[in-house]
Enzyme design. Structure first.
Site, PDB file in Angstrom:
ATOM      1  N   CYS A 113      -6.669 -41.892  28.839  1.00  5.26           N
ATOM      2  CA  CYS A 113      -7.179 -41.348  30.084  1.00  5.26           C
ATOM      3  C   CYS A 113      -6.549 -39.992  30.408  1.00  5.26           C
ATOM      4  O   CYS A 113      -6.792 -39.010  29.742  1.00  5.26           O
ATOM      5  CB  CYS A 113      -6.948 -42.384  31.181  1.00  5.26           C
ATOM      6  SG  CYS A 113      -7.793 -42.119  32.725  1.00  5.26           S
ATOM      7  N   HIS A 114      -5.705 -39.918  31.436  1.00  9.49           N
ATOM      8  CA  HIS A 114      -4.998 -38.697  31.833  1.00  9.49           C
ATOM      9  C   HIS A 114      -3.676 -38.523  31.073  1.00  9.49           C
ATOM     10  O   HIS A 114      -2.997 -37.516  31.231  1.00  9.49           O
ATOM     11  CB  HIS A 114      -4.685 -38.720  33.333  1.00  9.49           C
ATOM     12  CG  HIS A 114      -5.869 -38.570  34.220  1.00  9.49           C
ATOM     13  ND1 HIS A 114      -6.776 -39.575  34.424  1.00  9.49           N
ATOM     14  CD2 HIS A 114      -6.291 -37.527  34.976  1.00  9.49           C
ATOM     15  CE1 HIS A 114      -7.710 -39.165  35.265  1.00  9.49           C
ATOM     16  NE2 HIS A 114      -7.441 -37.923  35.616  1.00  9.49           N
TER      17      HIS A 114
END
Length: 187
Positions: A113-114
């Protein structure tokens, strides 16, 4: 439980705001394969987890602070996401240096994800092929990465995925990558 990763130690670098499922599910896959994991954070005690970046989702006990950790003590690194978690990690010199150590050593690094934002700050994504959550793809491109829209991307020692929906495939790739790294032919 299999013994595929028996004797392997994996660092889970996270701090407050970590997306719970992005730490919990890969950790479970690693444990299921026989690996030991440690939560490495910016501070001692516990870190607060989130669900969908908004809702409180419990805590995780910190095993060691990143200031007291070394990549030499681990076989692989997991960088879970959540928007707040990597945003804090990328401003901490110890966290950035810790991630950089793994990449420079060629040890498996897995980011969800991030999570790749910490790798951007560590200046280790230039020329690498990876995927991520859509909102950070411009950051990755600006740092010199080739960003693709795929469930899981493996580029050498780096494994990345877009987000929680891709965790089943990501967890399988993570375990396989760590297992491969234990063999002499891993490059």
């Amino acid at each position: 439980m299999t013994a595929e990763l028996h004797g392997t130690r994996v660092a889970l670098l996270a701090t407050d705001g970590v997306e719970r499922i992005e730490l919990e599910q890969p950790r479970g896959a690693l444990h299921g394969a026989g690996a030991r994991t440690e939560v490495i954070a910016l501070h001692t005690g516990e870190i607060n987890a989130r669900q969908m970046d908004i809702d409180p989702a419990g805590t995780f006990t910190v095993d060691r602070t990143v200031a007291d950790a070394s990549a030499d003590d681990y076989d692989a690194l997991l960088l879970p996401g959540g928007a707040m978690n990597p945003d804090q990690l990328r401003t901490d010199p110890d966290a950035v240096g810790f991630a950089r150590e793994f990449m420079r050593a060629g040890k498996p690094v897995a980011a969800i994800c991030h999570g790749p934002l910490t790798l951007v700050e560590a200046e280790v994504v230039r020329g690498r092929r990876l995927t991520s959550w859509p909102s950070i793809r411009t950051d990755l491109r600006n740092a010199g990465a080739e960003v693709v829209e795929e469930e899981v991307v493996i580029d050498g020692n780096l494994v990345t995925t877009r987000g929680p929906d891709d965790l089943p495939a990501f967890c399988a790739a993570l375990v396989a990558q760590v297992a491969r790294a234990r063999t002499p032919q891993f490059a």
